[in-house]
Structures are given as C-alpha cells and as structure tokens.
Design a protein around this motif. Structure first.
Motif, PDB file in Angstrom:
ATOM      1  N   ALA A   1      33.047  70.190  -3.412  1.00 38.14           N
ATOM      2  CA  ALA A   1      33.868  70.844  -4.433  1.00 38.14           C
ATOM      3  C   ALA A   1      33.476  72.297  -4.519  1.00 38.14           C
ATOM      4  O   ALA A   1      32.313  72.668  -4.307  1.00 38.14           O
TER       5      ALA A   1
ATOM      6  N   TYR B   1      29.619  62.687  -8.118  1.00 43.30           N
ATOM      7  CA  TYR B   1      29.069  64.029  -8.012  1.00 43.30           C
ATOM      8  C   TYR B   1      29.956  65.086  -8.660  1.00 43.30           C
ATOM      9  O   TYR B   1      29.564  66.243  -8.736  1.00 43.30           O
ATOM     10  N   GLU B   2      31.149  64.713  -9.137  1.00 47.10           N
ATOM     11  CA  GLU B   2      32.064  65.663  -9.767  1.00 47.10           C
ATOM     12  C   GLU B   2      32.326  65.182 -11.192  1.00 47.10           C
ATOM     13  O   GLU B   2      32.699  64.038 -11.406  1.00 47.10           O
TER      14      GLU B   2
ATOM     15  N   PRO C   1      38.119  72.303 -10.377  1.00 46.99           N
ATOM     16  CA  PRO C   1      37.587  72.593  -9.038  1.00 46.99           C
ATOM     17  C   PRO C   1      38.569  72.207  -7.940  1.00 46.99           C
ATOM     18  O   PRO C   1      39.461  71.379  -8.126  1.00 46.99           O
TER      19      PRO C   1
ATOM     20  N   TYR D   1      41.809  69.340  -8.489  1.00 49.82           N
ATOM     21  CA  TYR D   1      41.798  68.265  -9.478  1.00 49.82           C
ATOM     22  C   TYR D   1      42.885  68.479 -10.536  1.00 49.82           C
ATOM     23  O   TYR D   1      43.095  69.590 -11.009  1.00 49.82           O
TER      24      TYR D   1
ATOM     25  N   LEU E   1      38.711  70.307  -4.392  1.00 49.51           N
ATOM     26  CA  LEU E   1      37.949  69.244  -3.753  1.00 49.51           C
ATOM     27  C   LEU E   1      38.346  69.179  -2.286  1.00 49.51           C
ATOM     28  O   LEU E   1      39.535  69.243  -1.955  1.00 49.51           O
TER      29      LEU E   1
END
Length: 307
Positions: A82, A258-259, A91, A112, A93
């Motif tokens: 990201a 992780y996001e 963000p 996103y 991705l």
C-alpha cells in the motif's frame, strides 16, 4: 463482460477474455432458501477492469509506502503493498506477481473504497485468476463480504463452512459429508464468499474453487462454521467468542491484516459471523464417523461430543 458474483456486478474488460470458472456467473446470482433478494440490489456499480499500467508503478508519482506483504509457498514472487499518494486520502493498494521462471510480471492497482481497479496482465492465466480473486476481495470488503478460505457444503438448504490450514482435510471432510449425509452437496471447495451485508449471514459460490471445478452461482444462509484439525480420534466442541475469532481470522485474506481499513472490515465480518451462528472445533480422522459426529452435533446443538 459483466459477471454476477455474490449479488455484485463484476465487470471484466473484454480484452482479458473469459477467465476460467467465470462462465457460470454470466447471469444474476440465484438465492436458495431463506431471504430472497432482487439480484440487482446491493450490487457494486460500474466496476471496470482496464488493461493499463497501474499508475503506482510510475516512480515520479510514488509516495510514502505504508506496508509491504510478501506471499510464501507460491511459484511467483508475489507482493501486496500500500502507498499513500496524498495525505489523508484512502491508500492505493498494489499486487505484483513476478513468476520465478522469469516470465513477465502482473500488476494490479486499486484505491480503497472505489469500484475500479486496473490490471496489467501477463501471459499466465493462473496469475490473472488470482489477481481477479484479490480485486474482488478488495472491492467486496467495505460491503461486508469476503472470500474465505474454506470448503462449503449445503445441508438442508443451509451452508456449513469447514476451515483449516492447508492439509487439514477441508476437502476430504466435505467429501465425507456428501458421501454419508443424505442430500448434502458441495457449493465451493476453496473460496466461497461470506456476506454479512444482510440481516442473516449468507454464503455464495464463487468462480474460485481450487482444484475442484465447482462453480455454483447461488447463495444460501450460513448454518455453522467448523475449524478442522487432524487428530488420532474424533471430538468436537463449541468455541467461545474469543476462540471463534482466532479460528476464523486465519481463513480471511491474510494480507488484509496489514492495512487498517481492510483489517477493520475483516474484524467486523468475523464478529458478526460469531454473533450469528455457532462456531465449532473438530478434531478428526478422515472417516465417516467424523462427518456423522460433526453433522449430529450441529443439528442437535450439543456442544461437546466424542466418537
């Protein structure tokens, strides 16, 4: 070309052709027992795939990299990452798939919260198939839907999901149900779609079904979720909410952890599933008795049983 996957319209650019497994999804999604829906309601509008270089790979446009997640156990160098292009915005991705044999890389880019992603494909159908899986997962997450790594069977017009690590016996256990429990059939053998966008949890077939060519464009209410573990004996017990969360999360897209936005989406979906249906842990042998024990427990509601 427009496809209808779990009540979402999923448009794929004509230049990509018809990906494997998508033929059954050219018509609107059907619903089995339970709530009936207009197939054109709650669809993501104007999803488009464009075969163009993702802008994120233009170095002059690159901003702060937020994270990078590298997949393992694949025949490609596969990285999900990201970046922040403008402070305060959602963000961008990216998925990059570089075959280890030196073939051309595939790139996917998605911002996103939008309904459009771009793919720069390579010559490998399997890479495109996985990239489409990832794109669908990214766009479905904010709507309360997710692809879940599991085997899904239909029993009495409701779905039971079998979760577990690779090699845990999901496909085997699903097959045992189809062989020994009357009226059971396989909905999907790898990546069914769990949807919490309605009052009752629903599970849909998908164009992604692993090694089994099992493509059913239909959805049913969720009845139960069972986490499998190989064992020298058969035993089943119901999980507490905390245990159930630990059982479900590993089967959701791992890189989403992780996001922050995707992680929150997955936590909400898992929480709603836990509130809605019983979650079990099954220690099992690959035999008829394990399938019957699991089925009888789900049907009776008794929480701790052995065979």
């Amino acid at each position: 070309m427009d496809y209808y996957v779990a009540r979402h319209r999923f448009s794929i650019h004509d230049e990509l052709g018809i990906p494997s497994g998508f033929e059954a999804f050219l018509k609107p999604t059907e619903m089995g027992a339970g709530p009936q829906y207009c197939p054109f309601c709650n669809m993501i509008a104007a999803d488009e795939w464009h075969v163009t270089p993702p802008p994120i790979y233009h170095h002059e446009q690159r901003k702060k990299t937020l994270f990078s997640f590298r997949f393992t156990e694949t025949d490609t160098d596969c990285v999900f990452s990201a970046s922040e292009e403008e402070e305060g915005q959602f963000p961008s991705l990216q998925l990059r798939m570089k075959p280890k044999n030196g073939d051309q890389s595939l790139f996917l880019n998605y911002r996103y919260g939008t309904s459009t992603a771009t793919i720069l494909p390579n010559e490998r159908d399997e890479d495109l198939h996985f990239a489409l899986w990832y794109a669908f997962a990214l766009m479905a997450a904010p709507t309360g839907s997710t692809l879940i790594h599991s085997a899904a069977i239909v029993h009495n017009e409701r779905v039971v999901l079998f979760l577990g690590e690779s090699g845990a016996g999901k496909s085997t256990h699903a097959r045992l149900w189809t062989e020994h429990v009357p009226g059971v059939w396989l909905l999907n053998d790898d990546s069914p779609i769990l949807s919490l966008s309605s009052e009752d949890p629903l599970v849909f077939g998908s164009p992604w079904s692993g090694k089994s060519p099992c493509y059913h464009n239909i959805g049913y209410p969720l009845k139960s979720i069972v986490r499998l573990q190989q064992s020298p004996s058969n035993a089943i017990h119901r999980l507490s909410p905390l245990e159930a969360m630990a059982a479900i999360l590993p089967s959701l897209p791992p890189a989403f952890a992780y996001e922050e936005h995707l992680k929150e989406n997955m936590l909400v979906i898992a929480e709603r599933a836990i509130e809605s249906v019983p979650i079990f842990h099954l220690d099992c042998l690959p035999n008829k008795e394990a399938a019957l024990l699991c089925c009888e427990t789900i049907e009776s509601g008794r929480e701790n049983r052995h065979s």
